[in-house]
Design a protein around this motif. Structure first.
Motif, PDB file in Angstrom:
ATOM      1  N   SER A 176      50.884  15.679  -3.582  1.00  0.00           N
ATOM      2  CA  SER A 176      51.928  15.981  -2.586  1.00  0.00           C
ATOM      3  C   SER A 176      53.310  15.985  -3.228  1.00  0.00           C
ATOM      4  O   SER A 176      54.209  16.725  -2.797  1.00  0.00           O
ATOM      5  CB  SER A 176      51.880  14.956  -1.441  1.00  0.00           C
ATOM      6  OG  SER A 176      52.274  13.662  -1.885  1.00  0.00           O
ATOM      7  N   LEU A 177      53.485  15.193  -4.278  1.00  0.00           N
ATOM      8  CA  LEU A 177      54.750  15.209  -5.018  1.00  0.00           C
ATOM      9  C   LEU A 177      54.864  16.464  -5.882  1.00  0.00           C
ATOM     10  O   LEU A 177      55.953  17.042  -6.017  1.00  0.00           O
ATOM     11  CB  LEU A 177      54.840  13.959  -5.899  1.00  0.00           C
ATOM     12  CG  LEU A 177      55.123  12.642  -5.163  1.00  0.00           C
ATOM     13  CD1 LEU A 177      54.764  11.447  -6.041  1.00  0.00           C
ATOM     14  CD2 LEU A 177      56.588  12.564  -4.747  1.00  0.00           C
ATOM     15  N   GLN A 180      56.185  19.384  -4.061  1.00  0.00           N
ATOM     16  CA  GLN A 180      57.646  19.355  -3.950  1.00  0.00           C
ATOM     17  C   GLN A 180      58.303  19.879  -5.228  1.00  0.00           C
ATOM     18  O   GLN A 180      59.275  20.630  -5.180  1.00  0.00           O
ATOM     19  CB  GLN A 180      58.104  17.913  -3.687  1.00  0.00           C
ATOM     20  CG  GLN A 180      57.664  17.336  -2.352  1.00  0.00           C
ATOM     21  CD  GLN A 180      58.575  17.750  -1.224  1.00  0.00           C
ATOM     22  OE1 GLN A 180      59.747  18.091  -1.435  1.00  0.00           O
ATOM     23  NE2 GLN A 180      58.057  17.753   0.004  1.00  0.00           N
ATOM     24  N   ASP A 191      61.163  17.164   3.715  1.00  0.00           N
ATOM     25  CA  ASP A 191      61.365  16.061   2.777  1.00  0.00           C
ATOM     26  C   ASP A 191      60.080  15.264   2.616  1.00  0.00           C
ATOM     27  O   ASP A 191      59.327  15.043   3.578  1.00  0.00           O
ATOM     28  CB  ASP A 191      62.480  15.138   3.275  1.00  0.00           C
ATOM     29  CG  ASP A 191      63.846  15.806   3.186  1.00  0.00           C
ATOM     30  OD1 ASP A 191      63.975  16.750   2.399  1.00  0.00           O
ATOM     31  OD2 ASP A 191      64.747  15.364   3.922  1.00  0.00           O
ATOM     32  N   TRP A 192      59.833  14.839   1.361  1.00  0.00           N
ATOM     33  CA  TRP A 192      58.659  14.008   1.078  1.00  0.00           C
ATOM     34  C   TRP A 192      58.904  12.597   1.595  1.00  0.00           C
ATOM     35  O   TRP A 192      59.975  12.009   1.375  1.00  0.00           O
ATOM     36  CB  TRP A 192      58.395  13.993  -0.423  1.00  0.00           C
ATOM     37  CG  TRP A 192      57.131  13.270  -0.807  1.00  0.00           C
ATOM     38  CD1 TRP A 192      55.874  13.755  -0.759  1.00  0.00           C
ATOM     39  CD2 TRP A 192      57.028  11.934  -1.299  1.00  0.00           C
ATOM     40  NE1 TRP A 192      54.971  12.813  -1.194  1.00  0.00           N
ATOM     41  CE2 TRP A 192      55.661  11.674  -1.535  1.00  0.00           C
ATOM     42  CE3 TRP A 192      57.958  10.921  -1.571  1.00  0.00           C
ATOM     43  CZ2 TRP A 192      55.200  10.451  -2.017  1.00  0.00           C
ATOM     44  CZ3 TRP A 192      57.505   9.707  -2.052  1.00  0.00           C
ATOM     45  CH2 TRP A 192      56.131   9.474  -2.271  1.00  0.00           C
ATOM     46  N   VAL A 400      61.864  12.963  -6.386  1.00  0.00           N
ATOM     47  CA  VAL A 400      60.421  13.175  -6.436  1.00  0.00           C
ATOM     48  C   VAL A 400      59.894  13.218  -7.866  1.00  0.00           C
ATOM     49  O   VAL A 400      58.755  12.833  -8.122  1.00  0.00           O
ATOM     50  CB  VAL A 400      60.029  14.469  -5.675  1.00  0.00           C
ATOM     51  CG1 VAL A 400      60.203  14.299  -4.189  1.00  0.00           C
ATOM     52  CG2 VAL A 400      60.806  15.673  -6.198  1.00  0.00           C
TER      53      VAL A 400
END
Length: 438
Positions: A176-177, A180, A191-192, A400
């Motif tokens: 998931s990072l 980004q 935004d994470w 991130v």
């Protein structure tokens, strides 16, 4: 100096080098079946043997003389313990025959295996990960049923599976990072959000696994328990009663025990290295004083000291987590407060055993919902991963790219644990502690 390799044919005696009914010599490496055909009484049958089959015959010297009657267990490449082509030779446990066959194998191009080299090859060929490889030696060295059971569970992959589950969860977070990071700064993307609950749960699991280290080591290596007290306090009598054999001399004469005695003792499933020590008093000659000096040194390093008193002591040490006062000779002086026993009637011996286990186990926390670990290397890797995740939590508002590094480092720590990443030096250090033949 030899180093671990998978390029040569190796052999090793896998059973003790002592007269016995049977002995087993293991061989492994590409071409070992063809090589052994030169020393087997039925070479055609061996060369055509199917994997996982047994052959009966004789091993022969270079001039065709019989060395011994044997049974060969044949494993083709991809089968058996190492994953390589291998043959295990079961023979009579005759020392001359073992020596002759060892020399014959070296004539055929085999070299003697290093410690742990068979398990090293099993690891290198993907037959097991490092946690399972360590479990092999832990099973061999286990001193209690519980230690053997825990090691067998690790060999069955319970620790590996738990690590794989945690790793998969961390990879999902890292993915998931990465999403980004793949987007340009000017592209619209939500935004994470730091997955706090998920990370807290992973940290908790890692710490529970770390917490099992002390209990596992206690069951596998045992605890040092020292019997101390003044002369004629009943130490040797209790020592014999706990061992259920007459190991120590028991006498009414003071100062009988001049040096310490030690023995491995099972206390309700817990392995204990039990010490009977010289009695403590102000009198005594040079030899006895040396015995008292050694007794005090053992008391300092002990996990638990049982200080015995028959009621005649003018002064007793303070009882604490490490030192417990035990009343002896209750058949003569009567039963007192606390734990007391009589080595004559046997009354109270079971209470002493229960107290020892309670005191030792009371110092450690037990987590039964996670795999047990016994290796300091495993403990360090799990602790490192948990610490990295705690740092990420404290820095949850970091960019991130920084956050991705945290999770990648946590994943790498777990990969060190299973052996997915690591150095040759680490592997050689680990496997060199194994027994020969493993």
């Amino acid at each position: 100096m030899f180093s671990y390799t998978t390029e040569e044919r190796i052999y090793s005696l896998a059973t003790p080098f002592s007269p016995s009914a049977l002995a087993i010599i293991r061989t492994s490496g590409e071409g070992c079946i063809d090589s052994l055909c030169n020393a087997f009484s039925n070479p055609g049958k061996l060369s055509q043997a199917k994997s996982n089959s047994l052959l009966h015959g004789f091993m022969l010297s270079s001039d065709g003389q019989k060395i011994d009657e044997v049974v060969l267990a044949v494993y083709k490449s991809g089968h058996g313990y190492t994953g390589e082509e291998a043959v295990e030779i079961t023979m009579h446990g005759s020392l001359p025959a073992i020596k002759k066959l060892s020399r014959r194998l070296e004539e055929l191009g085999f070299r003697q295996a290093l410690k742990g080299e068979f398990t090293y090859r099993a690891f290198m060929h993907g037959r097991m990960d490092l946690t399972e490889a360590e479990a092999v030696e832990e099973i061999v060295r286990a001193k209690s049923d519980e230690a053997q059971k825990n090691a067998l569970d690790r060999l069955g992959g319970n620790l590996r599976r738990a690590i794989e589950e945690i790793r998969a969860r961390l990879v999902d977070i890292l993915a998931s990072l990465e999403v980004q990071l793949d987007y340009a700064e000017d592209e619209i993307l939500e935004d994470w959000v730091y997955p706090k609950d998920e990370v807290e749960d992973i940290i908790s699991m890692l710490k529970r696994m770390v917490s099992t280290y002390d209990s596992s080591r206690l069951y596998s290596q045992g605890a040092v328990v020292v019997l101390a007290g003044k002369t004629n306090a009943g130490k040797s009598s209790l020592f014999n009663a706990l061992l259920k054999e007459n190991r120590a001399i028991v006498s009414s004469e003071e100062g009988t025990t001049r040096d310490f005695l030690e023995a491995l003792c099972d206390m309700d499933g817990l392995p204990v290295l039990l010490y009977d020590t010289a009695g403590l008093r102000s009198e005594g000659g040079g030899v006895e004083k040396e015995g008292m000096k050694r007794a005090k040194a053992l008391m300092d390093k002990a996990d638990l000291v049982l200080y015995l008193t028959d009621g005649s002591d003018e002064e007793l040490p303070d009882g604490d987590e490490k030192t417990v006062i035990i009343n002896s000779k209750n058949d003569i002086s009567g039963k007192k407060d606390g734990v007391s026993f009589s080595s004559v009637t046997g009354e109270g011996i079971a209470d002493v055993v229960s107290l020892v286990k309670e005191k030792l186990m009371g110092r450690i926390s037990l987590s039964t919902d996670v795999p047990q670990i016994e290796s300091a290397r495993q403990k360090d890797a799990l602790s490192a991963s948990a610490e990295i995740l705690e740092k990420s939590m404290a820095d949850e508002n970091a960019p991130v790219d920084i956050m991705a590094m945290y999770f990648q480092d946590a994943i790498n720590s777990l990969a060190l644990l299973t052996g997915e990443i690591g150095s040759e030096e680490i592997l050689e250090k680990l496997f060199s502690s194994f027994c020969l033949g493993k």
